[in-house]
Design a protein around this motif. Sequence first.
Motif, PDB file in Angstrom:
ATOM      1  N   ASP A 106       0.843  -1.190   0.000  1.00 47.04           N
ATOM      2  CA  ASP A 106       0.000   0.000   0.000  1.00 47.04           C
ATOM      3  C   ASP A 106       0.883   1.247   0.000  1.00 47.04           C
ATOM      4  O   ASP A 106       2.075   1.190   0.307  1.00 47.04           O
ATOM      5  N   ARG A 107       0.279   2.374  -0.349  1.00 42.65           N
ATOM      6  CA  ARG A 107       1.050   3.607  -0.475  1.00 42.65           C
ATOM      7  C   ARG A 107       1.621   4.090   0.847  1.00 42.65           C
ATOM      8  O   ARG A 107       2.791   4.518   0.881  1.00 42.65           O
ATOM      9  N   GLN A 126       5.498   4.802   1.241  1.00 41.79           N
ATOM     10  CA  GLN A 126       5.962   6.144   1.591  1.00 41.79           C
ATOM     11  C   GLN A 126       6.790   6.123   2.866  1.00 41.79           C
ATOM     12  O   GLN A 126       7.793   6.850   2.972  1.00 41.79           O
ATOM     13  N   ILE A 150      -0.540   0.856  -8.697  1.00 44.61           N
ATOM     14  CA  ILE A 150       0.177   2.121  -8.527  1.00 44.61           C
ATOM     15  C   ILE A 150      -0.628   3.273  -9.138  1.00 44.61           C
ATOM     16  O   ILE A 150      -0.682   4.373  -8.563  1.00 44.61           O
ATOM     17  N   ARG A 176      -3.758   3.527  -9.246  1.00 48.21           N
ATOM     18  CA  ARG A 176      -4.858   3.835  -8.328  1.00 48.21           C
ATOM     19  C   ARG A 176      -4.378   4.529  -7.066  1.00 48.21           C
ATOM     20  O   ARG A 176      -5.147   5.236  -6.423  1.00 48.21           O
ATOM     21  N   TRP A 177      -3.084   4.363  -6.722  1.00 45.98           N
ATOM     22  CA  TRP A 177      -2.536   5.129  -5.603  1.00 45.98           C
ATOM     23  C   TRP A 177      -2.593   6.625  -5.880  1.00 45.98           C
ATOM     24  O   TRP A 177      -2.761   7.421  -4.954  1.00 45.98           O
ATOM     25  N   HIS A 178      -2.443   6.989  -7.122  1.00 46.73           N
ATOM     26  CA  HIS A 178      -2.463   8.413  -7.478  1.00 46.73           C
ATOM     27  C   HIS A 178      -3.818   9.043  -7.169  1.00 46.73           C
ATOM     28  O   HIS A 178      -3.886  10.214  -6.758  1.00 46.73           O
ATOM     29  N   ASP A 227      -6.254   7.609  -5.098  1.00 45.69           N
ATOM     30  CA  ASP A 227      -6.722   7.341  -3.734  1.00 45.69           C
ATOM     31  C   ASP A 227      -5.563   6.757  -2.936  1.00 45.69           C
ATOM     32  O   ASP A 227      -5.242   5.572  -3.052  1.00 45.69           O
ATOM     33  N   ALA A 228      -4.947   7.587  -2.105  1.00 44.21           N
ATOM     34  CA  ALA A 228      -3.772   7.162  -1.346  1.00 44.21           C
ATOM     35  C   ALA A 228      -4.094   6.063  -0.344  1.00 44.21           C
ATOM     36  O   ALA A 228      -3.194   5.359   0.131  1.00 44.21           O
ATOM     37  N   THR A 263      -5.849   3.397  -1.012  1.00 45.37           N
ATOM     38  CA  THR A 263      -6.125   2.139  -1.713  1.00 45.37           C
ATOM     39  C   THR A 263      -5.341   0.995  -1.082  1.00 45.37           C
ATOM     40  O   THR A 263      -4.135   1.083  -0.900  1.00 45.37           O
ATOM     41  N   ARG A 264      -6.040  -0.093  -0.765  1.00 49.94           N
ATOM     42  CA  ARG A 264      -5.415  -1.260  -0.160  1.00 49.94           C
ATOM     43  C   ARG A 264      -5.289  -2.379  -1.184  1.00 49.94           C
ATOM     44  O   ARG A 264      -6.164  -2.579  -2.019  1.00 49.94           O
ATOM     45  N   SER A 265      -4.215  -3.106  -1.126  1.00 49.75           N
ATOM     46  CA  SER A 265      -4.016  -4.236  -2.029  1.00 49.75           C
ATOM     47  C   SER A 265      -4.966  -5.376  -1.677  1.00 49.75           C
ATOM     48  O   SER A 265      -5.285  -5.611  -0.506  1.00 49.75           O
TER      49      SER A 265
END
Length: 386
Positions: free
Chosen positions: A325-326, A330, A353, A355-357, A359-360, A362-364
């Motif tokens: 996850d982001r 990070q 990745i 989708r991380w942009h 929605d930070a 976002t869970r795998s």
Amino acid sequence: MSDVLAPATLGPLTLRNRVIKAATFEGRTPDALVTDDLVEFHREVAEGGVGMTTVAYCAVSPGGRTDRHQIWMRDEAVPGLRRLTDAVHAEGAAVSAQLGHAGPVANAKSNQAPALAPSRMFNPLGMRFTKVPDALGIAEVVAAHARAARLARESGFDAVEVHLGHNYLASSFLSPMLNRRKDDYGGSLVNRARVARELVKAVRDAAGDTMAVTAKLTMEDGVRGGFSIEESLQVATWLQDDGAIDALELTAGSSLLNPMAIFRGDAPRKNFAKTLPVPTRWGFQLVGKGFLREYPYRPAYLADKARRFREELTLPIILLGGITDRPTAQQAIDDGFDFVAMGRALLREPDLIRRWHTDAATRSLCTHCNECVPTIYSRTECVLRT
């Protein structure tokens, strides 16, 4: 602080972010050549937003493969590899080729070529003993790595990763348990590290100054009497001082003796056994629990050990293991790691990745069941992906 999704420099490259698709054998090369399926696998990950994807496993010789289905670097492979690199570049990502020799992890029967090891040992994969290379044989392996790097450059790769982990050939030389030699390639750590350092230097010379060169190094193999983290720290320092690599990716475990130390999470013993030929399968039923041990999964599970390397080295470091996850990615960057590498989470969701942009949080969807591991013998995939 740097944003994990911001552009970053890796040697001569500028990647669009700090996320690298880790080298995980794709099982999509039945004839040891690039297929449309392999091209699409990496194109999809590139479209999904990674900064760089890594093609695995590009063996430097026919006998350096874990089995005959893996790509080995020769002129015949170049057109397909060029098609793959072009497809990745069209999606805005960079692409690396993992170069290496499987050594005692190679299946000699499948490859129809001897499996190499620093000392004589029985390899149950090929049901035969390994061949011990002399100094000339080692020089041939070094030259094969250089040749593979030149072919990678010709094929349009932006980077190469030298495999120094998991008790493949270079890693087996590092292990005091597997390396019982009495010559200049055995005994002291400086001698055991000669193969790894010679391979990296040869690849650097062949790659030139337009390609990035990274190395994948085991921190510890998880085997009693094997390669320790203290020894790995010293080898990493030598690699840094040699000045031949642009970044170091840290891993753990042994494909030969303790593979689950690499993955963590559930041990897929039942389905793994089904992939083995009958004689080996019978043996696995006796030793399966000891071979596929269970290690609890947790986010960034290699970070604690990797921090020791971060504290002692100035070389850029790629953190592998448990990045899904982001926020975790990070945090790794905030802790001083330069890049993160992801495998199973991108197998489950190649577009993670991107989708991380948006929605930070976002869970795998990866459950760490590791049922993807046995699929490398057919076609690597997440069995839960629809």
